[in-house]
Design a protein around this motif. Structure first.
Motif, PDB file in Angstrom:
ATOM      1  N   ARG A 185       0.831  -1.201   0.000  1.00 31.61           N
ATOM      2  CA  ARG A 185       0.000   0.000   0.000  1.00 31.61           C
ATOM      3  C   ARG A 185       0.870   1.259   0.000  1.00 31.61           C
ATOM      4  NH1 ARG A 185      -5.095   1.352   1.772  1.00 31.61           N
ATOM      5  NH2 ARG A 185      -5.488  -0.807   2.397  1.00 31.61           N
ATOM      6  N   ARG A 186       1.880   1.260   0.859  1.00 36.77           N
ATOM      7  CA  ARG A 186       2.747   2.440   0.948  1.00 36.77           C
ATOM      8  C   ARG A 186       3.476   2.685  -0.375  1.00 36.77           C
ATOM      9  NH1 ARG A 186       3.179   0.682   6.399  1.00 36.77           N
ATOM     10  NH2 ARG A 186       4.833  -0.817   5.917  1.00 36.77           N
ATOM     11  N   GLY A 187       3.801   1.600  -1.073  1.00 34.08           N
ATOM     12  CA  GLY A 187       4.484   1.746  -2.352  1.00 34.08           C
ATOM     13  C   GLY A 187       3.653   2.471  -3.386  1.00 34.08           C
ATOM     14  N   PHE A 188       2.335   2.286  -3.316  1.00 35.85           N
ATOM     15  CA  PHE A 188       1.460   2.972  -4.268  1.00 35.85           C
ATOM     16  C   PHE A 188       1.036   4.348  -3.771  1.00 35.85           C
ATOM     17  CE2 PHE A 188       0.957  -1.442  -5.662  1.00 35.85           C
ATOM     18  CZ  PHE A 188       1.099  -1.286  -7.033  1.00 35.85           C
ATOM     19  N   GLU A 189       1.061   4.554  -2.463  1.00 36.33           N
ATOM     20  CA  GLU A 189       0.687   5.862  -1.919  1.00 36.33           C
ATOM     21  C   GLU A 189       1.808   6.879  -2.073  1.00 36.33           C
ATOM     22  OE1 GLU A 189      -2.436   4.622   1.657  1.00 36.33           O
ATOM     23  OE2 GLU A 189      -0.266   4.660   2.052  1.00 36.33           O
ATOM     24  N   ASP A 190       3.042   6.418  -2.137  1.00 33.79           N
ATOM     25  CA  ASP A 190       4.197   7.307  -2.222  1.00 33.79           C
ATOM     26  C   ASP A 190       4.413   7.745  -3.671  1.00 33.79           C
ATOM     27  OD1 ASP A 190       6.575   8.654  -2.103  1.00 33.79           O
ATOM     28  OD2 ASP A 190       7.714   7.051  -1.127  1.00 33.79           O
ATOM     29  N   THR A 191       4.011   8.954  -3.982  1.00 36.80           N
ATOM     30  CA  THR A 191       4.107   9.447  -5.360  1.00 36.80           C
ATOM     31  C   THR A 191       5.534   9.801  -5.775  1.00 36.80           C
ATOM     32  OG1 THR A 191       3.639  11.710  -4.601  1.00 36.80           O
ATOM     33  CG2 THR A 191       1.761  10.366  -5.305  1.00 36.80           C
ATOM     34  N   SER A 192       6.485   9.735  -4.837  1.00 39.91           N
ATOM     35  CA  SER A 192       7.874  10.050  -5.192  1.00 39.91           C
ATOM     36  C   SER A 192       8.577   8.861  -5.845  1.00 39.91           C
ATOM     37  CB  SER A 192       8.661  10.471  -3.941  1.00 39.91           C
ATOM     38  OG  SER A 192       8.818   9.373  -3.050  1.00 39.91           O
ATOM     39  N   ILE A 193       7.967   7.681  -5.754  1.00 38.53           N
ATOM     40  CA  ILE A 193       8.565   6.489  -6.358  1.00 38.53           C
ATOM     41  C   ILE A 193       8.310   6.499  -7.857  1.00 38.53           C
ATOM     42  CG2 ILE A 193       8.545   3.970  -6.423  1.00 38.53           C
ATOM     43  CD1 ILE A 193       7.676   4.000  -3.501  1.00 38.53           C
ATOM     44  N   VAL A 194       9.377   6.472  -8.644  1.00 37.19           N
ATOM     45  CA  VAL A 194       9.256   6.536 -10.107  1.00 37.19           C
ATOM     46  C   VAL A 194       9.747   5.223 -10.706  1.00 37.19           C
ATOM     47  CG1 VAL A 194       9.946   7.755 -12.197  1.00 37.19           C
ATOM     48  CG2 VAL A 194       9.610   9.029 -10.062  1.00 37.19           C
ATOM     49  N   PRO A 195       8.901   4.486 -11.428  1.00 38.14           N
ATOM     50  CA  PRO A 195       9.343   3.238 -12.062  1.00 38.14           C
ATOM     51  C   PRO A 195      10.441   3.502 -13.086  1.00 38.14           C
ATOM     52  CG  PRO A 195       6.946   3.424 -12.051  1.00 38.14           C
ATOM     53  CD  PRO A 195       7.485   4.763 -11.664  1.00 38.14           C
ATOM     54  N   ILE A 196      11.274   2.496 -13.345  1.00 34.83           N
ATOM     55  CA  ILE A 196      12.368   2.675 -14.308  1.00 34.83           C
ATOM     56  C   ILE A 196      12.001   2.199 -15.701  1.00 34.83           C
ATOM     57  CG2 ILE A 196      14.106   2.490 -12.496  1.00 34.83           C
ATOM     58  CD1 ILE A 196      14.698  -0.333 -13.471  1.00 34.83           C
ATOM     59  N   GLY A 197      10.863   1.552 -15.849  1.00 39.15           N
ATOM     60  CA  GLY A 197      10.477   1.026 -17.156  1.00 39.15           C
ATOM     61  C   GLY A 197      10.079   2.121 -18.132  1.00 39.15           C
ATOM     62  N   ASP A 198      10.565   2.024 -19.367  1.00 44.80           N
ATOM     63  CA  ASP A 198      10.243   2.981 -20.425  1.00 44.80           C
ATOM     64  C   ASP A 198       9.071   2.428 -21.226  1.00 44.80           C
ATOM     65  OD1 ASP A 198      10.054   4.526 -22.710  1.00 44.80           O
ATOM     66  OD2 ASP A 198      12.225   4.685 -23.003  1.00 44.80           O
ATOM     67  N   PRO A 199       7.870   3.007 -21.088  1.00 47.99           N
ATOM     68  CA  PRO A 199       6.705   2.449 -21.771  1.00 47.99           C
ATOM     69  C   PRO A 199       6.817   2.479 -23.292  1.00 47.99           C
ATOM     70  CG  PRO A 199       6.199   4.597 -20.826  1.00 47.99           C
ATOM     71  CD  PRO A 199       7.541   4.198 -20.293  1.00 47.99           C
ATOM     72  N   ALA A 200       7.507   3.476 -23.850  1.00 47.54           N
ATOM     73  CA  ALA A 200       7.657   3.550 -25.301  1.00 47.54           C
ATOM     74  C   ALA A 200       8.466   2.365 -25.825  1.00 47.54           C
ATOM     75  CB  ALA A 200       8.315   4.867 -25.691  1.00 47.54           C
ATOM     76  N   ARG A 201       9.536   2.023 -25.129  1.00 51.83           N
ATOM     77  CA  ARG A 201      10.346   0.878 -25.542  1.00 51.83           C
ATOM     78  C   ARG A 201       9.571  -0.424 -25.364  1.00 51.83           C
ATOM     79  NH1 ARG A 201      16.500   2.066 -23.238  1.00 51.83           N
ATOM     80  NH2 ARG A 201      16.739   4.133 -24.182  1.00 51.83           N
ATOM     81  N   MET A 202       8.840  -0.530 -24.265  1.00 52.04           N
ATOM     82  CA  MET A 202       8.049  -1.733 -24.031  1.00 52.04           C
ATOM     83  C   MET A 202       7.001  -1.925 -25.124  1.00 52.04           C
ATOM     84  SD  MET A 202       7.453  -1.665 -19.893  1.00 52.04           S
ATOM     85  CE  MET A 202       8.778  -2.002 -18.729  1.00 52.04           C
ATOM     86  N   VAL A 203       6.311  -0.854 -25.461  1.00 51.44           N
ATOM     87  CA  VAL A 203       5.256  -0.931 -26.465  1.00 51.44           C
ATOM     88  C   VAL A 203       5.815  -1.300 -27.835  1.00 51.44           C
ATOM     89  CG1 VAL A 203       3.687   0.520 -27.811  1.00 51.44           C
ATOM     90  CG2 VAL A 203       3.558   0.513 -25.321  1.00 51.44           C
ATOM     91  N   LYS A 204       6.963  -0.777 -28.181  1.00 53.90           N
ATOM     92  CA  LYS A 204       7.565  -1.130 -29.468  1.00 53.90           C
ATOM     93  C   LYS A 204       7.805  -2.639 -29.562  1.00 53.90           C
ATOM     94  CE  LYS A 204      11.352  -0.203 -32.676  1.00 53.90           C
ATOM     95  NZ  LYS A 204      11.463  -1.657 -33.011  1.00 53.90           N
ATOM     96  N   ILE A 205       8.258  -3.236 -28.465  1.00 51.29           N
ATOM     97  CA  ILE A 205       8.493  -4.679 -28.456  1.00 51.29           C
ATOM     98  C   ILE A 205       7.165  -5.423 -28.586  1.00 51.29           C
ATOM     99  CG2 ILE A 205       9.276  -6.603 -27.024  1.00 51.29           C
ATOM    100  CD1 ILE A 205      11.453  -4.715 -25.936  1.00 51.29           C
ATOM    101  N   MET A 206       6.123  -4.937 -27.927  1.00 48.58           N
ATOM    102  CA  MET A 206       4.801  -5.548 -28.079  1.00 48.58           C
ATOM    103  C   MET A 206       4.348  -5.511 -29.543  1.00 48.58           C
ATOM    104  SD  MET A 206       2.714  -3.936 -24.844  1.00 48.58           S
ATOM    105  CE  MET A 206       3.574  -3.488 -23.324  1.00 48.58           C
ATOM    106  N   ILE A 207       4.499  -4.360 -30.167  1.00 45.41           N
ATOM    107  CA  ILE A 207       4.089  -4.199 -31.558  1.00 45.41           C
ATOM    108  C   ILE A 207       4.869  -5.145 -32.462  1.00 45.41           C
ATOM    109  CG2 ILE A 207       4.126  -2.596 -33.508  1.00 45.41           C
ATOM    110  CD1 ILE A 207       3.516  -0.345 -31.477  1.00 45.41           C
ATOM    111  N   ASP A 208       6.144  -5.296 -32.182  1.00 44.79           N
ATOM    112  CA  ASP A 208       6.997  -6.138 -33.032  1.00 44.79           C
ATOM    113  C   ASP A 208       6.589  -7.604 -33.027  1.00 44.79           C
ATOM    114  OD1 ASP A 208       8.475  -3.939 -33.764  1.00 44.79           O
ATOM    115  OD2 ASP A 208      10.147  -4.336 -32.390  1.00 44.79           O
ATOM    116  N   THR A 209       5.818  -8.039 -32.003  1.00 45.70           N
ATOM    117  CA  THR A 209       5.410  -9.447 -31.973  1.00 45.70           C
ATOM    118  C   THR A 209       4.525  -9.806 -33.161  1.00 45.70           C
ATOM    119  OG1 THR A 209       3.420  -9.048 -30.610  1.00 45.70           O
ATOM    120  CG2 THR A 209       5.499  -9.492 -29.454  1.00 45.70           C
ATOM    121  N   ALA A 210       3.867  -8.803 -33.749  1.00 51.24           N
ATOM    122  CA  ALA A 210       3.002  -9.069 -34.901  1.00 51.24           C
ATOM    123  C   ALA A 210       3.799  -9.523 -36.112  1.00 51.24           C
ATOM    124  CB  ALA A 210       2.185  -7.826 -35.243  1.00 51.24           C
ATOM    125  N   ASP A 211       5.106  -9.236 -36.132  1.00 49.05           N
ATOM    126  CA  ASP A 211       5.955  -9.615 -37.262  1.00 49.05           C
ATOM    127  C   ASP A 211       6.748 -10.893 -37.005  1.00 49.05           C
ATOM    128  OD1 ASP A 211       5.373  -7.392 -38.986  1.00 49.05           O
ATOM    129  OD2 ASP A 211       6.540  -6.138 -37.627  1.00 49.05           O
TER     130      ASP A 211
END
Length: 280
Positions: free
Chosen positions: A209-235
């Protein structure tokens, strides 16, 4: 690059928004669903006819089938179905209301199941297609405070694992995507917290709960890079069964699977001891 038509649920935010923007920018067509039709006005203005938007709440089962049928009827062939809509419900199981539990399952699990079922007759009829199911690293591991979220993600992964085998003869592929935390608005805008019970202050559930309540925590995952890999699965032929995205996903899934395998191997003799003897 081959132009494709995609059907994506929940395109107003998170991975759905990132995917839609990348696809439209490269010239693909997107049929996307939202609960608030005004939430993607900027995309409609920028990309015009490349984007079709449909109103859909994935907890409304009958409407899922109606929207999918309508989309195929209007657009003809759809190359890729992306089951993306969902949210997180965090809290110890005892802290959640019946209504919260029901809504989480109806959205993340049943909504995804019915979206895939609604799409299959059309994909079979056109003789090919690809399905991308957004899961999470939470679909392969579990943490205290996420019991209902895990229930939906583990559940949809089991469903997809079986369906993938069922639809292979029809030239339809299915990929399960398991990302860890990314810099979308999911963490602080697509998470619902259960009512806090002080009895659980000694439980690890409140750490989640505290992990989601603390807005100072910033994930390291880059959604743009992740999405590109998802899109590439179609090929990719054959399409990957699962994709873990993010160092957090890799590390937690690897640890979870290693622990489970170690525990299973320790039980081998016990498991075999319950069989009838070979000559019986």
């Amino acid at each position: 690059m081959k132009q494709r038509t995609w059907f994506i649920t929940g395109i107003n935010s998170g991975f759905g928004r990132h995917m839609t923007e990348q696809l439209l920018e490269r010239g693909d067509k997107v049929a996307g669903t939202v609960r608030n039709m005004n939430s993607v006005e900027d995309l409609k203005e920028k990309y015009g006819a490349l984007l079709r938007v449909f109103h859909l709440d994935v907890t409304d089962t009958n409407v899922i089938y109606e929207v999918v049928d309508q989309t195929f009827n209007e657009l003809g062939k759809i190359d890729v179905i992306v089951s993306n809509a969902g949210y997180g419900l965090i809290g110890a199981a005892e802290e959640l209301t019946i209504e919260q539990i029901t809504h989480q399952i109806n959205t993340n699990l049943l909504g995804s199941i019915h979206l895939i079922r609604a799409s299959l007759p059309h994909l079979r009829a056109q003789g090919e297609g690809h399905i991308i199911q957004l899961s999470s690293s939470a679909g392969q591991t579990a943490f205290s405070g996420g019991s209902l979220y895990h229930a939906t993600k583990w559940g949809i992964e089991g469903f997809c694992e079986a369906v993938r085998q069922e639809i292979a003869p029809f030239n339809i592929s299915l990929t399960i995507v398991e990302p860890s935390g990314a810099r979308t608005n999911f963490t602080h805008h697509s998470v619902v917290l259960g009512q806090k019970l002080e009895a659980y202050s000694i439980s690890q559930a409140h750490n989640a709960r505290r992990g989601f309540e603390d807005t100072s925590i910033v994930p390291i995952g880059d959604p743009a890079r992740m999405v590109k890999i998802m899109i590439d699965t179609a090929d990719q032929k054959p399409a990957p069964i699962r994709i873990a995205l993010g160092s957090g996903a890799y590390n937690t899934i690897h640890q979870s699977l290693s622990n489970r395998l170690e525990e299973l191997e320790a039980q081998k003799e016990l498991a075999f001891s319950t069989d009838f003897p070979a000559n019986k």
